[in-house]
Design a protein around this motif. Structure first.
Motif, PDB file in Angstrom:
ATOM      1  N   ILE A 154      61.048  38.153  60.275  1.00  0.00           N
ATOM      2  CA  ILE A 154      61.172  38.384  58.835  1.00  0.00           C
ATOM      3  C   ILE A 154      61.183  39.899  58.632  1.00  0.00           C
ATOM      4  N   GLU A 155      62.319  40.397  58.144  1.00  0.00           N
ATOM      5  CA  GLU A 155      62.453  41.844  57.979  1.00  0.00           C
ATOM      6  C   GLU A 155      63.520  42.128  56.926  1.00  0.00           C
ATOM      7  N   ASN A 156      63.198  43.007  55.991  1.00  0.00           N
ATOM      8  CA  ASN A 156      64.136  43.396  54.937  1.00  0.00           C
ATOM      9  C   ASN A 156      64.698  42.187  54.188  1.00  0.00           C
ATOM     10  N   ASN A 157      63.818  41.237  53.875  1.00  0.00           N
ATOM     11  CA  ASN A 157      64.201  40.016  53.161  1.00  0.00           C
ATOM     12  C   ASN A 157      65.257  39.189  53.914  1.00  0.00           C
ATOM     13  N   ILE A 158      65.199  39.272  55.227  1.00  0.00           N
ATOM     14  CA  ILE A 158      66.039  38.415  56.072  1.00  0.00           C
ATOM     15  C   ILE A 158      65.107  37.614  56.959  1.00  0.00           C
ATOM     16  N   ILE A 159      65.221  36.309  56.904  1.00  0.00           N
ATOM     17  CA  ILE A 159      64.362  35.422  57.688  1.00  0.00           C
ATOM     18  C   ILE A 159      65.194  34.720  58.757  1.00  0.00           C
ATOM     19  N   GLU A 160      64.665  34.694  59.981  1.00  0.00           N
ATOM     20  CA  GLU A 160      65.369  34.060  61.088  1.00  0.00           C
ATOM     21  C   GLU A 160      64.444  33.076  61.790  1.00  0.00           C
ATOM     22  N   GLY A 161      65.041  32.101  62.451  1.00  0.00           N
ATOM     23  CA  GLY A 161      64.238  31.142  63.180  1.00  0.00           C
ATOM     24  C   GLY A 161      65.051  30.139  63.953  1.00  0.00           C
ATOM     25  N   GLU A 162      64.339  29.158  64.496  1.00  0.00           N
ATOM     26  CA  GLU A 162      64.942  28.141  65.352  1.00  0.00           C
ATOM     27  C   GLU A 162      64.365  26.775  64.990  1.00  0.00           C
ATOM     28  N   PHE A 163      65.116  25.720  65.310  1.00  0.00           N
ATOM     29  CA  PHE A 163      64.624  24.364  65.066  1.00  0.00           C
ATOM     30  C   PHE A 163      65.345  23.376  65.981  1.00  0.00           C
ATOM     31  N   GLY A 164      64.773  22.189  66.096  1.00  0.00           N
ATOM     32  CA  GLY A 164      65.399  21.128  66.879  1.00  0.00           C
ATOM     33  C   GLY A 164      64.521  19.893  66.867  1.00  0.00           C
ATOM     34  N   GLY A 165      65.142  18.741  67.145  1.00  0.00           N
ATOM     35  CA  GLY A 165      64.384  17.507  67.197  1.00  0.00           C
ATOM     36  C   GLY A 165      65.170  16.329  66.676  1.00  0.00           C
ATOM     37  N   LYS A 166      64.453  15.368  66.115  1.00  0.00           N
ATOM     38  CA  LYS A 166      65.035  14.103  65.664  1.00  0.00           C
ATOM     39  C   LYS A 166      65.134  14.096  64.143  1.00  0.00           C
ATOM     40  N   ALA A 167      66.373  14.093  63.645  1.00  0.00           N
ATOM     41  CA  ALA A 167      66.619  14.053  62.209  1.00  0.00           C
ATOM     42  C   ALA A 167      66.923  12.617  61.799  1.00  0.00           C
ATOM     43  N   THR A 168      66.023  12.003  61.042  1.00  0.00           N
ATOM     44  CA  THR A 168      66.172  10.597  60.661  1.00  0.00           C
ATOM     45  C   THR A 168      66.737  10.471  59.250  1.00  0.00           C
ATOM     46  N   ILE A 169      67.347   9.340  58.992  1.00  0.00           N
ATOM     47  CA  ILE A 169      68.005   9.122  57.705  1.00  0.00           C
ATOM     48  C   ILE A 169      66.978   8.805  56.621  1.00  0.00           C
ATOM     49  N   ILE A 170      67.181   9.411  55.459  1.00  0.00           N
ATOM     50  CA  ILE A 170      66.336   9.085  54.306  1.00  0.00           C
ATOM     51  C   ILE A 170      67.237   8.875  53.087  1.00  0.00           C
ATOM     52  N   GLY A 171      66.836   7.975  52.211  1.00  0.00           N
ATOM     53  CA  GLY A 171      67.549   7.756  50.970  1.00  0.00           C
ATOM     54  C   GLY A 171      67.060   8.724  49.918  1.00  0.00           C
ATOM     55  N   THR A 172      67.976   9.398  49.240  1.00  0.00           N
ATOM     56  CA  THR A 172      67.599  10.427  48.275  1.00  0.00           C
ATOM     57  C   THR A 172      67.856  10.011  46.838  1.00  0.00           C
ATOM     58  N   GLY A 173      68.496   8.870  46.641  1.00  0.00           N
ATOM     59  CA  GLY A 173      68.817   8.424  45.288  1.00  0.00           C
ATOM     60  C   GLY A 173      67.850   7.374  44.790  1.00  0.00           C
ATOM     61  N   HIS A 174      68.371   6.411  44.047  1.00  0.00           N
ATOM     62  CA  HIS A 174      67.534   5.350  43.486  1.00  0.00           C
ATOM     63  C   HIS A 174      66.990   4.433  44.573  1.00  0.00           C
ATOM     64  N   ASN A 175      67.750   4.283  45.654  1.00  0.00           N
ATOM     65  CA  ASN A 175      67.329   3.408  46.755  1.00  0.00           C
ATOM     66  C   ASN A 175      66.578   4.239  47.800  1.00  0.00           C
ATOM     67  N   ARG A 176      65.330   4.575  47.507  1.00  0.00           N
ATOM     68  CA  ARG A 176      64.534   5.422  48.400  1.00  0.00           C
ATOM     69  C   ARG A 176      64.169   4.653  49.662  1.00  0.00           C
ATOM     70  N   HIS A 177      64.435   5.251  50.812  1.00  0.00           N
ATOM     71  CA  HIS A 177      64.053   4.619  52.062  1.00  0.00           C
ATOM     72  C   HIS A 177      64.023   5.664  53.170  1.00  0.00           C
ATOM     73  N   ASN A 178      63.385   5.307  54.277  1.00  0.00           N
ATOM     74  CA  ASN A 178      63.287   6.166  55.452  1.00  0.00           C
ATOM     75  C   ASN A 178      63.351   5.269  56.666  1.00  0.00           C
ATOM     76  N   ASP A 179      64.403   5.418  57.464  1.00  0.00           N
ATOM     77  CA  ASP A 179      64.617   4.543  58.613  1.00  0.00           C
ATOM     78  C   ASP A 179      64.655   5.379  59.886  1.00  0.00           C
TER      79      ASP A 179
END
Length: 201
Positions: A154-179
């Motif tokens: 984090i320097e001069n209002n610039i943020i950097e990083g890394e990520f990885g793993g398992k991204a699972t599906i989620i419902g974001t509308g009226h039909n909320r769910h997580n599978d």
């Protein structure tokens, strides 16, 4: 007898191959987006496809703004105008004082998530009956704690990083769910985003 045993083993192997191919689900399309050297971006590899989208600042939204009192922010990138909804990465930080952490900092459980969606690449949402219709949208979520999300700089209002793993599906509308059985593995995720700081006081 030996020949009969060999034939039986061959039959079992063929049967298993046929059954596997019958139930194999294609997770992504053949489409591979072009890669551009953006100054600010979020990227990750899904199904051997490098998906790098440039930073997007949506007018009238809180994207790429760090709120000092709430200690939270949304970091956003999109393949096109975010309102078109073609493809995007976003990262959410919760209750983290990013200006006073020791780097590198790996987010603990409930401190953040990475989200991804791209209608040109993904087939799981397209073929999921829980994700169709008006206001029944879906997205893939990779929460911290269960997965690795690390802020490296984090320097001069610039943020950097890394990520990885398992991204699972989620419902974001009226039909909320997580599978958790419907997911993409994300590899070599990286982000470099320029952000603004705002106070709500």
């Amino acid at each position: 007898m030996k020949k009969i045993n060999q034939l039986a083993i061959t039959a079992v192997l063929l049967g298993s191959l046929i059954s596997c191919s019958k139930y194999q689900i294609d997770k992504t399309t053949d489409f591979i987006p072009g890669i551009v050297d953006y100054d600010f971006f979020i990227e990750g590899e899904i199904d051997d496809k490098l998906l790098r989208y440039p930073q997007v600042d949506v007018d009238g939204s809180d994207s790429n703004v760090y709120f000092t009192e709430y200690k939270s922010t949304w970091l956003s990138s999109s393949y096109t105008d975010a309102q078109e909804g073609v493809g995007s990465w976003s990262i959410r930080f919760y209750d983290i004082d990013i200006h006073n952490i020791k780097l590198p900092y790996t987010l603990e459980i409930s401190e953040g998530s990475v989200f991804w969606f791209d209608s040109r690449v993904d087939l799981l949402i397209k073929n999921n009956p829980n994700c169709g219709g008006i206001d029944n949208g879906c997205i893939f979520a990779l929460p911290s704690g269960e997965n690795k999300i690390t802020i490296t700089s984090i320097e001069n209002n610039i943020i950097e990083g890394e990520f990885g793993g398992k991204a699972t599906i989620i419902g974001t509308g009226h039909n909320r769910h997580n599978d958790s059985s419907v997911y993409h593995r994300v590899f070599n995720g990286k982000f470099k985003i320029k952000y603004k700081t705002e106070s709500t006081k």
